[in-house]
Design a protein around this motif. Structure first.
Motif, PDB file in Angstrom:
ATOM      1  N   PRO A  45     112.241  82.943  41.870  1.00 33.96           N
ATOM      2  CA  PRO A  45     111.015  82.176  42.146  1.00 33.96           C
ATOM      3  C   PRO A  45     109.761  82.884  41.628  1.00 33.96           C
ATOM      4  N   PHE A  46     108.739  82.090  41.374  1.00 30.53           N
ATOM      5  CA  PHE A  46     107.497  82.624  40.818  1.00 30.53           C
ATOM      6  C   PHE A  46     106.828  83.643  41.735  1.00 30.53           C
ATOM      7  N   ASN A  47     106.993  83.494  43.028  1.00 32.61           N
ATOM      8  CA  ASN A  47     106.322  84.388  43.966  1.00 32.61           C
ATOM      9  C   ASN A  47     107.129  85.641  44.285  1.00 32.61           C
ATOM     10  N   THR A  48     108.171  85.921  43.541  1.00 37.18           N
ATOM     11  CA  THR A  48     108.963  87.121  43.768  1.00 37.18           C
ATOM     12  C   THR A  48     108.079  88.342  43.539  1.00 37.18           C
ATOM     13  N   PRO A  49     107.982  89.222  44.551  1.00 39.24           N
ATOM     14  CA  PRO A  49     107.162  90.431  44.360  1.00 39.24           C
ATOM     15  C   PRO A  49     107.680  91.266  43.183  1.00 39.24           C
ATOM     16  N   ARG A  50     106.750  91.891  42.492  1.00 41.77           N
ATOM     17  CA  ARG A  50     107.099  92.653  41.296  1.00 41.77           C
ATOM     18  C   ARG A  50     108.127  93.751  41.603  1.00 41.77           C
ATOM     19  N   TRP A  51     107.977  94.421  42.736  1.00 40.59           N
ATOM     20  CA  TRP A  51     108.917  95.495  43.082  1.00 40.59           C
ATOM     21  C   TRP A  51     110.326  94.933  43.275  1.00 40.59           C
ATOM     22  N   LEU A  52     110.420  93.740  43.873  1.00 44.27           N
ATOM     23  CA  LEU A  52     111.720  93.120  44.098  1.00 44.27           C
ATOM     24  C   LEU A  52     112.330  92.631  42.771  1.00 44.27           C
ATOM     25  N   LEU A  53     111.479  92.148  41.900  1.00 48.83           N
ATOM     26  CA  LEU A  53     111.916  91.717  40.575  1.00 48.83           C
ATOM     27  C   LEU A  53     112.520  92.895  39.811  1.00 48.83           C
ATOM     28  N   LEU A  54     111.815  94.028  39.809  1.00 48.63           N
ATOM     29  CA  LEU A  54     112.303  95.216  39.110  1.00 48.63           C
ATOM     30  C   LEU A  54     113.544  95.804  39.785  1.00 48.63           C
ATOM     31  N   PHE A  55     113.559  95.810  41.106  1.00 47.08           N
ATOM     32  CA  PHE A  55     114.719  96.318  41.826  1.00 47.08           C
ATOM     33  C   PHE A  55     115.953  95.445  41.566  1.00 47.08           C
ATOM     34  N   SER A  56     115.771  94.141  41.597  1.00 49.51           N
ATOM     35  CA  SER A  56     116.876  93.218  41.317  1.00 49.51           C
ATOM     36  C   SER A  56     117.416  93.411  39.900  1.00 49.51           C
ATOM     37  N   LEU A  60     121.185  94.605  39.063  1.00 47.80           N
ATOM     38  CA  LEU A  60     122.000  93.714  38.238  1.00 47.80           C
ATOM     39  C   LEU A  60     122.454  94.411  36.955  1.00 47.80           C
ATOM     40  N   GLY A  61     121.517  95.021  36.255  1.00 45.45           N
ATOM     41  CA  GLY A  61     121.871  95.730  35.021  1.00 45.45           C
ATOM     42  C   GLY A  61     122.805  96.894  35.267  1.00 45.45           C
ATOM     43  N   GLY A  69     130.970  99.430  31.074  1.00 39.94           N
ATOM     44  CA  GLY A  69     131.029 100.763  30.486  1.00 39.94           C
ATOM     45  C   GLY A  69     129.992 100.983  29.405  1.00 39.94           C
ATOM     46  N   THR A  70     128.802 100.440  29.592  1.00 41.44           N
ATOM     47  CA  THR A  70     127.779 100.510  28.552  1.00 41.44           C
ATOM     48  C   THR A  70     126.691 101.545  28.817  1.00 41.44           C
ATOM     49  N   MET A  71     126.828 102.349  29.835  1.00 36.32           N
ATOM     50  CA  MET A  71     125.953 103.500  30.077  1.00 36.32           C
ATOM     51  C   MET A  71     124.450 103.217  30.035  1.00 36.32           C
ATOM     52  N   GLY A  72     123.986 102.254  30.762  1.00 38.17           N
ATOM     53  CA  GLY A  72     122.551 102.016  30.913  1.00 38.17           C
ATOM     54  C   GLY A  72     121.939 101.014  29.961  1.00 38.17           C
ATOM     55  N   LEU A  73     122.683 100.479  29.019  1.00 39.22           N
ATOM     56  CA  LEU A  73     122.109  99.518  28.068  1.00 39.22           C
ATOM     57  C   LEU A  73     121.658  98.237  28.766  1.00 39.22           C
ATOM     58  N   ASN A  74     122.537  97.660  29.565  1.00 39.38           N
ATOM     59  CA  ASN A  74     122.187  96.419  30.256  1.00 39.38           C
ATOM     60  C   ASN A  74     121.071  96.653  31.270  1.00 39.38           C
ATOM     61  N   MET A  75     121.109  97.785  31.954  1.00 41.14           N
ATOM     62  CA  MET A  75     120.084  98.088  32.942  1.00 41.14           C
ATOM     63  C   MET A  75     118.708  98.191  32.277  1.00 41.14           C
ATOM     64  N   SER A  76     118.621  98.890  31.167  1.00 44.91           N
ATOM     65  CA  SER A  76     117.321  99.040  30.515  1.00 44.91           C
ATOM     66  C   SER A  76     116.820  97.717  29.935  1.00 44.91           C
ATOM     67  N   ALA A  77     117.712  96.925  29.370  1.00 43.05           N
ATOM     68  CA  ALA A  77     117.297  95.633  28.815  1.00 43.05           C
ATOM     69  C   ALA A  77     116.902  94.658  29.920  1.00 43.05           C
ATOM     70  N   THR A  78     117.614  94.694  31.043  1.00 38.53           N
ATOM     71  CA  THR A  78     117.291  93.809  32.158  1.00 38.53           C
ATOM     72  C   THR A  78     115.982  94.237  32.815  1.00 38.53           C
ATOM     73  N   LEU A  79     115.752  95.538  32.924  1.00 41.55           N
ATOM     74  CA  LEU A  79     114.462  96.021  33.435  1.00 41.55           C
ATOM     75  C   LEU A  79     113.324  95.619  32.495  1.00 41.55           C
ATOM     76  N   ALA A  82     112.481  92.037  33.218  1.00 40.38           N
ATOM     77  CA  ALA A  82     111.836  91.935  34.532  1.00 40.38           C
ATOM     78  C   ALA A  82     110.389  92.412  34.445  1.00 40.38           C
ATOM     79  N   PHE A  83     110.161  93.437  33.653  1.00 44.56           N
ATOM     80  CA  PHE A  83     108.805  93.961  33.500  1.00 44.56           C
ATOM     81  C   PHE A  83     107.895  92.982  32.761  1.00 44.56           C
ATOM     82  N   VAL A  84     108.402  92.346  31.706  1.00 42.32           N
ATOM     83  CA  VAL A  84     107.564  91.454  30.902  1.00 42.32           C
ATOM     84  C   VAL A  84     107.499  90.032  31.448  1.00 42.32           C
ATOM     85  N   ARG A  85     108.346  89.692  32.409  1.00 41.08           N
ATOM     86  CA  ARG A  85     108.405  88.322  32.948  1.00 41.08           C
ATOM     87  C   ARG A  85     107.045  87.782  33.388  1.00 41.08           C
TER      88      ARG A  85
END
Length: 170
Positions: A45-56, A60-61, A69-79, A82-85
């Motif tokens: 949702p649009f009102n998702t707090p930024r900290w919750l967006l980044l934590f989620s 997830l990543g 077994g991708t050693m942080g690739l998905n986590m960094s791309a998903t973060l 979330a940061f630019v959303r």
């Protein structure tokens, strides 16, 4: 727990399991790697707090990385997405006000808005993950092709998800 929170947790789990149990095991081509799990971040949702967006996005990543077994690739791309959303939402809003608990989907905001939003988010995610994976300029052309093909495949899966779940209720 509110119905909105429950719905988002279920979507998060469903997309995670769909990604790691089904999509990761389908070999389309070495150039095509769809990532449906990012829809869990895109549709918060649009009102998702930024900290919750980044934590989620982190959780997830991280979970996708553990299973893949991708050693942080998905986590960094998903973060990254979330940061630019919030910036992407401001970029494509054109002065439009969103209802706080409204989720970005085709039913609520229309096909043209949703296509623009999802396309930008998918390309940002795929660019981050593939450039981090390769991490050299010698394969720039191949990396761009992977971004394009994988973005198209992910876009198709996102639209299938929308038609199956979001638009079906309308």
């Amino acid at each position: 727990m509110s119905p909105i929170v429950t719905k988002n947790i279920l979507r998060f789990a469903a997309l995670l399991f769909l990604q790691v149990l089904v999509i990761d095991h389908i070999q389309i081509s070495s150039m095509v790697t769809p990532f449906i799990y990012i829809l869990a971040i895109i549709m918060l949702p649009f009102n998702t707090p930024r900290w919750l967006l980044l934590f989620s996005a982190f959780v997830l990543g991280f979970l996708v990385d553990i299973f893949s077994g991708t050693m942080g690739l998905n986590m960094s791309a998903t973060l990254t997405i979330a940061f630019v959303r919030p910036y992407v939402l401001n970029l494509i809003s054109f002065g439009r006000d969103y209802e706080d608990e409204e989720a970005p989907n085709m039913k609520n905001l229309g096909v043209d808005w949703f296509v623009a939003y999802v396309s930008i988010m998918i390309v940002i995610h795929h660019s981050a993950i593939f450039f981090l994976e390769v991490f050299r300029l010698s394969e720039l052309g191949t990396t761009f092709l992977r971004i394009i093909y994988s973005s198209l495949a992910t876009f198709v899966l996102v639209f299938l998800w929308q038609f199956l779940f979001a638009l079906r209720k309308g």
